[in-house]
Write a protein that holds these residues in place. Structure first.
Motif, mmCIF file in Angstrom:
data_model
loop_
_atom_site.group_PDB
_atom_site.id
_atom_site.type_symbol
_atom_site.label_atom_id
_atom_site.label_comp_id
_atom_site.label_asym_id
_atom_site.label_seq_id
_atom_site.Cartn_x
_atom_site.Cartn_y
_atom_site.Cartn_z
ATOM 1 N N TYR A 60 -21.437 -9.703 27.872
ATOM 2 C CA TYR A 60 -20.936 -10.999 28.346
ATOM 3 C C TYR A 60 -21.105 -12.075 27.276
ATOM 4 N N GLU A 61 -22.247 -12.081 26.640
ATOM 5 C CA GLU A 61 -22.504 -13.064 25.588
ATOM 6 C C GLU A 61 -21.547 -12.881 24.412
ATOM 7 N N LEU A 62 -21.224 -11.628 24.094
ATOM 8 C CA LEU A 62 -20.285 -11.360 23.001
ATOM 9 C C LEU A 62 -18.872 -11.792 23.375
ATOM 10 N N ILE A 63 -18.502 -11.605 24.635
ATOM 11 C CA ILE A 63 -17.195 -12.077 25.100
ATOM 12 C C ILE A 63 -17.129 -13.599 24.995
ATOM 13 N N ALA A 64 -18.191 -14.268 25.432
ATOM 14 C CA ALA A 64 -18.238 -15.737 25.354
ATOM 15 C C ALA A 64 -18.119 -16.199 23.903
ATOM 16 N N GLU A 65 -18.810 -15.514 23.010
ATOM 17 C CA GLU A 65 -18.736 -15.851 21.582
ATOM 18 C C GLU A 65 -17.314 -15.676 21.063
ATOM 19 N N GLY A 66 -16.668 -14.571 21.457
ATOM 20 C CA GLY A 66 -15.299 -14.310 21.017
ATOM 21 C C GLY A 66 -14.307 -15.293 21.591
ATOM 22 N N MET A 67 -14.481 -15.679 22.860
ATOM 23 C CA MET A 67 -13.573 -16.633 23.475
ATOM 24 C C MET A 67 -13.658 -17.990 22.781
ATOM 25 N N GLU A 68 -14.865 -18.392 22.436
ATOM 26 C CA GLU A 68 -15.019 -19.671 21.751
ATOM 27 C C GLU A 68 -14.380 -19.619 20.361
ATOM 28 N N GLU A 69 -14.551 -18.494 19.678
ATOM 29 C CA GLU A 69 -13.926 -18.332 18.358
ATOM 30 C C GLU A 69 -12.404 -18.380 18.481
ATOM 31 N N TYR A 70 -11.885 -17.776 19.543
ATOM 32 C CA TYR A 70 -10.436 -17.780 19.787
ATOM 33 C C TYR A 70 -9.933 -19.202 20.020
ATOM 34 N N TYR A 71 -10.641 -19.968 20.850
ATOM 35 C CA TYR A 71 -10.251 -21.345 21.128
ATOM 36 C C TYR A 71 -10.227 -22.175 19.850
ATOM 37 N N ARG A 72 -11.217 -21.945 18.986
ATOM 38 C CA ARG A 72 -11.257 -22.700 17.731
ATOM 39 C C ARG A 72 -10.123 -22.263 16.794
ATOM 40 N N LEU A 76 -7.833 -25.608 19.571
ATOM 41 C CA LEU A 76 -8.002 -26.339 20.817
ATOM 42 C C LEU A 76 -9.107 -27.376 20.649
ATOM 43 N N SER A 77 -9.039 -28.424 21.428
ATOM 44 C CA SER A 77 -9.973 -29.537 21.296
ATOM 45 C C SER A 77 -11.374 -29.155 21.754
ATOM 46 N N GLU A 78 -12.341 -29.924 21.306
ATOM 47 C CA GLU A 78 -13.728 -29.706 21.720
ATOM 48 C C GLU A 78 -13.865 -29.878 23.230
ATOM 49 N N GLU A 79 -13.045 -30.741 23.790
ATOM 50 C CA GLU A 79 -13.062 -30.943 25.245
ATOM 51 C C GLU A 79 -12.687 -29.649 25.985
ATOM 52 N N LYS A 80 -11.665 -28.957 25.476
ATOM 53 C CA LYS A 80 -11.246 -27.701 26.099
ATOM 54 C C LYS A 80 -12.278 -26.609 25.891
ATOM 55 N N ILE A 81 -12.949 -26.627 24.750
ATOM 56 C CA ILE A 81 -14.016 -25.663 24.505
ATOM 57 C C ILE A 81 -15.173 -25.896 25.471
ATOM 58 N N GLN A 82 -15.464 -27.148 25.755
ATOM 59 C CA GLN A 82 -16.503 -27.471 26.737
ATOM 60 C C GLN A 82 -16.105 -26.990 28.128
ATOM 61 N N LYS A 83 -14.825 -27.089 28.464
ATOM 62 C CA LYS A 83 -14.335 -26.589 29.752
ATOM 63 C C LYS A 83 -14.467 -25.070 29.823
ATOM 64 N N LEU A 84 -14.189 -24.398 28.687
ATOM 65 C CA LEU A 84 -14.373 -22.952 28.622
ATOM 66 C C LEU A 84 -15.821 -22.591 28.905
ATOM 67 N N ARG A 85 -16.748 -23.286 28.255
ATOM 68 C CA ARG A 85 -18.175 -23.012 28.464
ATOM 69 C C ARG A 85 -18.565 -23.209 29.919
ATOM 70 N N LYS A 86 -18.013 -24.235 30.554
ATOM 71 C CA LYS A 86 -18.312 -24.510 31.963
ATOM 72 C C LYS A 86 -17.810 -23.365 32.842
ATOM 73 N N ARG A 87 -16.560 -22.936 32.575
ATOM 74 C CA ARG A 87 -15.995 -21.838 33.374
ATOM 75 C C ARG A 87 -16.809 -20.563 33.207
ATOM 76 N N MET A 88 -17.311 -20.330 31.999
ATOM 77 C CA MET A 88 -18.045 -19.099 31.750
ATOM 78 C C MET A 88 -19.489 -19.189 32.246
ATOM 79 N N TYR A 89 -20.218 -20.179 31.761
ATOM 80 C CA TYR A 89 -21.652 -20.210 32.017
ATOM 81 C C TYR A 89 -22.027 -20.791 33.383
ATOM 82 N N GLU A 90 -21.151 -21.632 33.950
ATOM 83 C CA GLU A 90 -21.450 -22.212 35.259
ATOM 84 C C GLU A 90 -20.675 -21.541 36.388
#
Length: 202
Positions: A60-72, A76-90
């Motif tokens: 799961y952590e590796l998927i999260a790392e890959g998704m963030e790398e993909y967004y960057r 995509l904006s830092e705001e959207k990356i923060q939304k990704l983190r919220k969807r994943m971790y929360e």
């Protein structure tokens, strides 16, 4: 269940219930996968099932790392990356009771010689992809949801998945498939282009 129904019900599921997937269901999924066509009859695929809480958390952590790398990578904006983190971790997006990593063994091939390296590799990936589709359709029949994760192929992340799986560098990770009971109502999305738009008859 008719095949047409399974094909039309299959969709990418990103949120799952915590309900475990039985060993019998996992075996049925892989049993369906290995009935797929395989180039030169090589069957050079390996399915690594991550079911323990510790292994699943690492994947799961590796998927999260890959998704963030993909967004960057797609700027995509830092705001959207923060939304990704919220969807994943929360909200638990991509957190599943089972992760199945599908590998091919690059050493197992039919044609020898450097000139055949590329087609042999492509054929092996295509064989694994067809196996994944079989697995996904069987999951629909069993009332399970799936999604294909490709970001685990990013350099560095792919190596960590291999190491977690106990697989050496002779193997290539085609993708990680999440499996579980879908959370909430899941509706297949219509395709943007219809049959007539994507078909050429000559």
């Amino acid at each position: 269940m008719e095949l047409d129904e399974a094909i039309n019900l299959r969709t990418s599921v990103r949120y799952y219930e915590e309900t475990p997937v039985s060993d019998e269901d996992v075996k049925a999924l892989i049993g369906a996968a290995i009935r797929a066509p395989t180039a030169s009859g090589l069957e050079n695929w390996t399915f690594v099932v991550f079911k323990s809480p510790e292994a699943r958390e690492k994947v799961y952590e590796l998927i999260a790392e890959g998704m963030e790398e993909y967004y960057r990578a797609v700027k995509l904006s830092e705001e959207k990356i923060q939304k990704l983190r919220k969807r994943m971790y929360e909200e638990g997006m991509y957190r599943a009771p089972v992760y199945i990593a599908v590998f091919i063994d690059k050493r197992v091939r039919f044609l020898k010689g450097l000139e055949f390296d590329e087609p042999e590799f492509i054929w092996s990936v295509e064989s694994a992809a067809m196996a994944i589709q079989n697995l996904m359709l069987k999951a629909v029949e069993l009332g399970l949801g799936t999604v294909y994760i490709g970001v685990t192929n990013f350099r560095g992340i792919e190596r960590k998945v291999r190491e977690l799986a106990g697989i050496d560098e002779n193997h290539y990770l085609v993708g990680v498939i999440l499996v579980g009971r879908p959370k909430g109502d899941v509706k297949p999305r219509r395709r943007k282009r219809g049959v007539d738009e994507v078909t050429r008859v000559i």
